[in-house]
Every structure is written in C-alpha cells, then in structure tokens.
Design a protein around this motif. Structure first.
Motif, PDB file in Angstrom:
ATOM      1  N   VAL A  34       9.918  16.383  -6.139  1.00 14.42           N
ATOM      2  CA  VAL A  34       9.036  15.353  -6.247  1.00 14.42           C
ATOM      3  C   VAL A  34       8.336  15.195  -4.981  1.00 14.42           C
ATOM      4  CG1 VAL A  34       8.485  12.825  -6.524  1.00 14.42           C
ATOM      5  CG2 VAL A  34       9.864  14.055  -8.186  1.00 14.42           C
ATOM      6  N   LEU A  35       8.899  15.520  -3.808  1.00 15.47           N
ATOM      7  CA  LEU A  35       8.124  15.401  -2.450  1.00 15.47           C
ATOM      8  C   LEU A  35       8.625  16.748  -1.847  1.00 15.47           C
ATOM      9  CD1 LEU A  35       9.347  11.995  -0.770  1.00 15.47           C
ATOM     10  CD2 LEU A  35       7.216  12.565  -1.966  1.00 15.47           C
ATOM     11  N   SER A  53      -2.795   9.242  -5.603  1.00 15.96           N
ATOM     12  CA  SER A  53      -2.958   8.876  -7.091  1.00 15.96           C
ATOM     13  C   SER A  53      -1.772   8.518  -7.639  1.00 15.96           C
ATOM     14  CB  SER A  53      -3.931   9.689  -7.763  1.00 15.96           C
ATOM     15  OG  SER A  53      -3.396  10.998  -7.567  1.00 15.96           O
ATOM     16  N   THR A  54      -1.588   7.818  -8.618  1.00 11.06           N
ATOM     17  CA  THR A  54      -0.511   7.515  -9.362  1.00 11.06           C
ATOM     18  C   THR A  54       0.521   8.674  -9.540  1.00 11.06           C
ATOM     19  OG1 THR A  54       0.695   6.097 -11.306  1.00 11.06           O
ATOM     20  CG2 THR A  54      -1.237   7.518 -11.589  1.00 11.06           C
ATOM     21  N   GLY A  55       1.697   8.638  -9.413  1.00 11.58           N
ATOM     22  CA  GLY A  55       2.700   9.745  -9.301  1.00 11.58           C
ATOM     23  C   GLY A  55       2.891  10.849  -8.308  1.00 11.58           C
ATOM     24  N   SER A  56       2.041  10.419  -7.109  1.00 13.76           N
ATOM     25  CA  SER A  56       1.932  11.372  -6.074  1.00 13.76           C
ATOM     26  C   SER A  56       3.052  11.281  -5.164  1.00 13.76           C
ATOM     27  CB  SER A  56       0.721  11.123  -5.317  1.00 13.76           C
ATOM     28  OG  SER A  56       0.569   9.610  -4.647  1.00 13.76           O
ATOM     29  N   GLY A  57       4.011  10.117  -5.276  1.00 11.05           N
ATOM     30  CA  GLY A  57       5.117  10.126  -4.559  1.00 11.05           C
ATOM     31  C   GLY A  57       5.137   9.104  -3.430  1.00 11.05           C
ATOM     32  N   VAL A 227      -2.394  11.099   3.053  1.00 10.75           N
ATOM     33  CA  VAL A 227      -2.739  11.216   1.503  1.00 10.75           C
ATOM     34  C   VAL A 227      -1.917  12.109   0.944  1.00 10.75           C
ATOM     35  CG1 VAL A 227      -5.111  11.811   0.219  1.00 10.75           C
ATOM     36  CG2 VAL A 227      -5.433  11.001   2.542  1.00 10.75           C
ATOM     37  N   LEU A 228      -1.233  11.298  -0.059  1.00  6.86           N
ATOM     38  CA  LEU A 228      -0.342  12.352  -1.024  1.00  6.86           C
ATOM     39  C   LEU A 228      -1.082  12.863  -2.115  1.00  6.86           C
ATOM     40  CD1 LEU A 228       2.727   9.962  -0.433  1.00  6.86           C
ATOM     41  CD2 LEU A 228       2.733  12.408   0.040  1.00  6.86           C
ATOM     42  N   GLU A 229      -0.542  14.050  -2.503  1.00  6.39           N
ATOM     43  CA  GLU A 229      -1.027  14.504  -3.829  1.00  6.39           C
ATOM     44  C   GLU A 229      -0.040  15.272  -4.048  1.00  6.39           C
ATOM     45  OE1 GLU A 229      -5.217  15.153  -4.617  1.00  6.39           O
ATOM     46  OE2 GLU A 229      -4.680  17.467  -5.036  1.00  6.39           O
ATOM     47  N   LYS A 230       0.721  15.041  -5.742  1.00  3.77           N
ATOM     48  CA  LYS A 230       1.675  15.839  -6.130  1.00  3.77           C
ATOM     49  C   LYS A 230       2.927  16.082  -5.328  1.00  3.77           C
ATOM     50  CE  LYS A 230      -1.232  18.215  -9.406  1.00  3.77           C
ATOM     51  NZ  LYS A 230      -2.127  19.221  -9.522  1.00  3.77           N
TER      52      LYS A 230
END
Ligand code: ATP
Ligand code: MG
Length: 261
Positions: A34-35, A53-57, A227-230
């Motif tokens: 997940v991370l 965004s939602t679910g990005s961690g 900024v997190l993504e996936k």
C-alpha cells in the motif's frame, strides 16, 4: 518537558519530536503493498501536510506513525528522535503523540472529564487553560452547567464543531511534542470553523505535526507538503513551489479534485 527513558541505564533523553520515515514500504496484507518507499524527515516543530486522492495512503502513513500497525524490519524504519519506533512502548508513544482525528471519541461524563482524558494528571486550571487555547471555553461556558455539563457518549447533544473543539482541547491538555491531525471535511458553520482554525493553529505551534490536510490555510502553512498517489510520494515541497511546478498538486488544487476547501 518530555523525555525518553533509556532502558539500558535509566537515564533520560529529552524528547524533541523529530520523526523520520526511512524508505518505508507497507501493506496491510501480504502481496498487496500500500505504501512504496516512503521517506520523510520532519524536524522538530515542522508541519508536514499529506494530500492526495482517496486511497492514496494518507491514513496509512499516520497509522504507522501511531503504531496501529508495525513495519516489518526489512521494509524500512521509522525513527522518533532517532529511536526505532518499535522499540518505544506503545503506551509511551501514544502519550507523546497527540491525535485529533475526524471522529472524536467522547464518553458519557462531564465536559471537564472528557478534556482531562488527554492528561489524567492535569489540574482543573490546566484543563481550563487547554479549553481556552482550543477556543472551546466560549461554548462550554454557555452550557447550562459549564464544564460540569454531562454529555452523552456519542456526543449527540453537541454539534460536530463543538466535538472538534473538545478534541483540540483534549490534545492541548496532553501537550505532546508530536501531533497527528486528520482534518475534518464536514461542513461546519463559518463562525465555528474560524474558532476551530484558530484553536488548531495555536495547538500546532511549536510541535511537530503530521496533518492530513483539507484546509487551504493548513497546506499554505506547511513546511512540506507530500503529495501521495497510489502509495508513493510523487511530489513534495511548499505550497508555492508545488504550484509553480504545475504538476499533480497544481492540478489537484486548481481542479478542486483535492479535498482542500
Ligand atoms: N485496515 C486495512 N486493511 C486493508 N487494507 C486497507 C486498510 N486500510 C486501508 N487499506 C487500503 O490501503 C490503501 C490506502 O488507504 P488509506 O486509508 O491509507 O488511504 P487515504 O489516502 O487515507 O484515503 P482517504 O482519503 O479516502 O481517507 C487503500 O487501497 C485501502 O483500501
Ligand atoms: Mg484516510
């Protein structure tokens, strides 16, 4: 003043509130990371904002910092003042880590006791001082029995904004060097919103803060925005630098697809 006790020889080490994520990867379940390779260095007193965004961690980062989940040794390290997180007793960690989460758990009892829960050794004067810092003192004094007003466990007789003010007061009375905030997204009337904002700003002062940011003022004031993504950090920097970069943050921000209001 906060200090770590060294188990080896019992001497005390001043707690500064430095937090390091050193190449941390994590998954809740096997075979589902997940991370990915998260590195963060929060110097004492810095504000680190997490967006994405939602679910990005975002929540997962905070779950690891508060040790709701542990990172296996081969998947990187989290250090708190240079001490590996998994060597710190969970009780000690939780006491030195203030949390203001989206749903505040209140219990059936007085307003006073609900704030004091943040620090059971606090005096009445300290509880009142914390409530003032949090900007909660005003509404509390208008309740029929003031600080001795009994609230029900789910806080049903309080507004959402009032519950948040109590959460800030509770964190303030604990006076922790590191603070974890998950800003509420729900709409709150403008006046209460302003009270919460000022209370939060006062609470954050002088502490290391990890905040899942939904408010523009929070990201603007952050020392570093991640900024997190996936599960990966795809951009990092201050608000200005990220805007100038015209990348993901800029698009999230200008496209309003970021939950920043
Ligand atoms: N307890 C859990 N068990 C298994 N998977 C989980 C758990 N919590 C989160 N996840 C998964 O981990 C990923 C990251 O979730 P996380 O909650 O950290 O995202 P988030 O950025 O906080 O999202 P949001 O903005 O919706 O709160 C998601 O794919 C999610 O489904
Ligand atoms: Mg989340």
């Amino acid at each position: 003043e906060w200090a770590w006790k060294d188990n080896a020889d019992n001497h005390l080490i001043r707690l500064n509130g430095e937090v390091v994520f050193d190449d941390v990867s994590f998954g809740y379940r096997e075979n589902k990371t997940v991370l990915h390779n998260i590195s963060i260095h929060a110097k004492p007193g810095q504000k680190i904002a997490l967006v994405g965004s939602t679910g990005s961690g975002k929540t997962t980062v905070i779950n690891l910092l508060s040790r709701f989940y542990d990172v296996p040794a081969e998947n990187g390290r989290i250090l708190y003042d240079g001490v590996p997180l998994n060597e710190i007793k969970k009780d000690d960690l939780r006491r030195s880590l203030g949390m203001v989460l989206q749903d505040t758990h209140l219990f059936t009892g007085t307003i006073f006791d609900n704030i004091k829960y943040g620090n059971l050794e606090a005096s009445r004067a300290q509880v009142l001082e914390a409530a003032k810092l949090a900007n909660a003192d005003g509404f509390i004094r208008h309740l029929e029995n003031g600080y001795d007003t009994v609230i029900s466990g789910d806080g049903a007789n309080l507004s959402q904004g009032q519950r948040q003010l109590l959460a800030i007061a509770r964190a303030a009375v604990a006076n922790p060097p590191v603070l974890v905030l998950d800003e509420a997204t729900s709409s709150i009337d403008t006046r209460t919103e302003a009270l919460i904002q000022t209370g939060m700003d006062r609470l954050m002062k002088g502490r290391t803060v990890f905040v899942i940011a939904h408010r523009l003022s929070t990201v603007r004031n952050a020392d570093e925005i991640l900024v997190l993504e996936k599960g990966s950090i795809i951009e990092r920097g201050t608000h200005e630098s990220l805007i100038n970069q015209k990348g993901r943050y800029y698009h999230l921000y200008t496209g309003n697809s970021i939950s920043i209001e």
